[in-house]
Design a protein around this motif. Structure first.
Motif, mmCIF file in Angstrom:
data_model
loop_
_atom_site.group_PDB
_atom_site.id
_atom_site.type_symbol
_atom_site.label_atom_id
_atom_site.label_comp_id
_atom_site.label_asym_id
_atom_site.label_seq_id
_atom_site.Cartn_x
_atom_site.Cartn_y
_atom_site.Cartn_z
ATOM 1 N N ARG A 169 0.856 -1.123 0.006
ATOM 2 C CA ARG A 169 -0.163 0.127 -0.210
ATOM 3 C C ARG A 169 0.814 1.195 0.020
ATOM 4 N N GLU A 170 0.143 2.263 -0.418
ATOM 5 C CA GLU A 170 1.077 3.574 -0.358
ATOM 6 C C GLU A 170 0.585 4.290 0.708
ATOM 7 N N VAL A 171 1.507 4.608 1.734
ATOM 8 C CA VAL A 171 1.390 5.276 3.042
ATOM 9 C C VAL A 171 1.792 6.615 3.116
ATOM 10 N N PHE A 172 1.096 7.393 3.901
ATOM 11 C CA PHE A 172 1.645 8.649 4.237
ATOM 12 C C PHE A 172 0.846 9.278 5.508
ATOM 13 N N VAL A 173 1.609 9.427 6.367
ATOM 14 C CA VAL A 173 0.972 10.258 7.724
ATOM 15 C C VAL A 173 1.530 11.400 8.056
ATOM 16 N N ALA A 174 0.808 12.261 8.642
ATOM 17 C CA ALA A 174 1.032 13.737 8.958
ATOM 18 C C ALA A 174 0.070 13.932 10.114
ATOM 19 N N LYS A 175 0.310 15.318 10.695
ATOM 20 C CA LYS A 175 -0.557 15.691 11.862
ATOM 21 C C LYS A 175 -2.021 15.637 11.487
ATOM 22 N N THR A 176 -2.148 15.903 10.302
ATOM 23 C CA THR A 176 -3.671 15.828 10.020
ATOM 24 C C THR A 176 -3.986 15.245 8.637
ATOM 25 N N ARG A 177 -4.976 14.743 8.155
ATOM 26 C CA ARG A 177 -5.249 14.189 6.794
ATOM 27 C C ARG A 177 -5.072 15.441 5.844
ATOM 28 N N GLU A 178 -5.527 16.485 6.029
ATOM 29 C CA GLU A 178 -5.250 17.782 5.237
ATOM 30 C C GLU A 178 -3.949 17.992 4.913
ATOM 31 N N GLU A 179 -3.049 17.824 6.004
ATOM 32 C CA GLU A 179 -1.446 18.023 5.912
ATOM 33 C C GLU A 179 -1.099 16.858 4.926
ATOM 34 N N ALA A 180 -1.509 15.549 5.438
ATOM 35 C CA ALA A 180 -0.930 14.632 4.777
ATOM 36 C C ALA A 180 -1.034 14.660 3.325
ATOM 37 N N ILE A 181 -2.319 15.010 2.728
ATOM 38 C CA ILE A 181 -2.677 15.032 1.640
ATOM 39 C C ILE A 181 -1.941 16.276 0.592
ATOM 40 N N ARG A 182 -1.841 17.299 1.329
ATOM 41 C CA ARG A 182 -1.164 18.440 0.993
ATOM 42 C C ARG A 182 0.317 18.078 0.552
ATOM 43 N N LEU A 183 1.108 17.496 1.546
ATOM 44 C CA LEU A 183 2.402 17.076 1.254
ATOM 45 C C LEU A 183 2.704 15.927 0.547
ATOM 46 N N GLU A 188 -8.787 12.305 -11.271
ATOM 47 C CA GLU A 188 -8.285 13.448 -10.375
ATOM 48 C C GLU A 188 -7.836 12.905 -9.179
ATOM 49 N N PHE A 189 -6.749 13.677 -8.579
ATOM 50 C CA PHE A 189 -5.873 13.052 -7.278
ATOM 51 C C PHE A 189 -7.129 12.781 -6.210
ATOM 52 N N GLU A 190 -7.895 13.570 -6.024
ATOM 53 C CA GLU A 190 -9.096 13.310 -4.927
ATOM 54 C C GLU A 190 -9.759 12.259 -5.177
ATOM 55 N N GLU A 191 -10.118 11.727 -6.285
ATOM 56 C CA GLU A 191 -10.735 10.811 -6.649
ATOM 57 C C GLU A 191 -9.937 9.436 -6.714
ATOM 58 N N LEU A 192 -8.536 9.712 -6.912
ATOM 59 C CA LEU A 192 -7.483 8.409 -7.165
ATOM 60 C C LEU A 192 -7.313 7.907 -5.551
ATOM 61 N N ILE A 193 -7.249 8.751 -4.526
ATOM 62 C CA ILE A 193 -7.016 8.293 -3.349
ATOM 63 C C ILE A 193 -8.094 8.050 -2.454
ATOM 64 N N ARG A 194 -9.307 7.847 -2.909
ATOM 65 C CA ARG A 194 -10.285 7.501 -2.123
ATOM 66 C C ARG A 194 -10.578 6.085 -2.105
ATOM 67 N N ASP A 195 -10.451 5.586 -0.814
ATOM 68 C CA ASP A 195 -10.681 4.226 -0.564
ATOM 69 C C ASP A 195 -9.376 3.271 -1.082
ATOM 70 N N ARG A 196 -8.058 3.950 -1.463
ATOM 71 C CA ARG A 196 -7.221 3.341 -2.146
ATOM 72 C C ARG A 196 -5.965 3.116 -1.377
ATOM 73 N N PHE A 197 -5.436 4.275 -0.614
ATOM 74 C CA PHE A 197 -4.182 4.454 -0.066
ATOM 75 C C PHE A 197 -4.489 4.714 1.321
ATOM 76 N N LEU A 198 -3.481 4.579 2.360
ATOM 77 C CA LEU A 198 -3.497 4.702 3.732
ATOM 78 C C LEU A 198 -2.937 5.976 3.775
ATOM 79 N N LEU A 199 -3.701 6.998 3.974
ATOM 80 C CA LEU A 199 -3.292 8.445 4.181
ATOM 81 C C LEU A 199 -3.995 9.006 5.486
ATOM 82 N N GLY A 200 -3.359 10.051 6.166
ATOM 83 C CA GLY A 200 -3.965 10.814 7.191
ATOM 84 C C GLY A 200 -3.161 10.900 8.393
ATOM 85 N N SER A 201 -3.766 11.505 9.369
ATOM 86 C CA SER A 201 -3.210 11.493 10.728
ATOM 87 C C SER A 201 -2.771 10.081 11.385
#
Length: 296
Positions: free
Chosen positions: A186-200, A231-244
């Motif tokens: 899986r593609e994984v990214f974690v940050a303080k908030t989901r918004e920050e994780a997606i932005r980064l 589009e990226f918002e649609e791509l990441i929906r239910d596909r990757f492990l992203l967020g806080s």
């Protein structure tokens, strides 16, 4: 992984890279995930991987897949239409070379006549064989000839849940138990908030999947989940492990409970991503995410 002619991306080929990693981290399992098996000859793969298994003390995971890029098949002197036959023949030959003293076998693109792989793997009868698969027929093939299905990072979670059912039925048909180790990447990214994780992560992760789409990865995926060009918002929906940390831990636990997947191989670095950002993610995973997953 194993891709050739991957410009504009620069990636290290996994055989030299994992051998170097083995020296630096001797307790690390070496996941050859995936070897594009139709491109190669079985005697070569059998001997190289057996030697690496010996040198590592039995740490090799033999991940194999079909491949899907014309530029690779043409460069290695074959075609996509031959890939399934070559894949199955190669895998049968490698298993035999690892477990038999001499092998006689006539296949579509090689002949073994009294051939041997004199150095045998440490792991018996051979290193675990993880078969990468996107489409349903490939998942059924993984049940038939592999030790487990190595779940891909591309398909949505709902697709993976549905395909796990297909995998279980295929195992039942061939009289094999569900594997003790059920891996997924899986593609994984974690940050303080989901918004920050997606932005980064967006600039780097989006670029990777743009390349996958251009290379034709979408065509290898099942109908209804076969467009990585959205589009990226649609791509990441239910596909990757992203967020806080809390969100990513919960996503991992939910994924496990829904599928039985119990070994996650996490891609946390994509082309162009600064190393400092990678290290931040690794620390946050180790310190804030994994304890929550273990507790859950």
């Amino acid at each position: 992984g194993m891709h050739y002619s991957g410009a504009p991306f620069q990636t290290f080929q996994q055989f030299p890279f994992l051998c170097r990693a083995m020296a630096e981290a001797p307790n690390l399992r070496l996941n050859f995930g995936l070897v594009l098996l139709p491109l190669h000859k079985p005697l070569d793969m059998a001997e190289q991987l057996a030697v690496i298994d010996v040198m590592s003390g039995g740490k090799v995971i033999f991940g194999v897949g079909l491949g899907y890029r014309d530029v690779e098949f043409l460069a290695f002197g074959t075609k996509q239409r031959e890939r399934v036959k070559r894949f199955e023949e190669n895998l049968e030959a490698i298993k035999r070379l690892w477990t038999e003293d001499q092998v006689d076998m006539v296949a579509s693109h090689f002949e073994l006549k009294g051939a041997s792989a004199p150095t045998k793997p440490v792991q018996k009868p051979h290193p675990p064989i993880w078969i990468g698969a996107n489409a349903n027929p490939a998942i059924e093939r993984a049940a038939r000839i592999g030790d487990c299905w190595y779940v891909n990072p591309h398909n949505r979670m709902d697709t993976i849940i549905e395909q796990t059912g297909i995998y279980k039925r295929a195992l039942d048909e061939v009289g094999k138990p569900f594997p003790d180790e059920f891996p997924a990447r899986r593609e994984v990214f974690v940050a303080k908030t989901r918004e920050e994780a997606i932005r980064l992560c967006q600039p780097f992760l989006a670029e990777k999947y743009k390349a996958y789409h251009q290379w034709g990865q979408s065509k290898a995926m099942p109908e209804g989940d076969n467009d990585l060009g959205v589009e990226f918002e649609e791509l990441i929906r239910d596909r990757f492990l992203l967020g806080s940390p809390d969100e990513v831990a919960e996503q991992m636990l939910t994924f496990h409970k829904a599928t039985g997947i119990n070994h996650l191989i996490m891609s946390v670095q994509w082309p162009g991503m600064p190393q400092t950002m990678v290290l931040d993610v690794l620390h946050m995973l180790a310190e804030e995410v994994f304890p929550k997953v273990r507790a859950g």
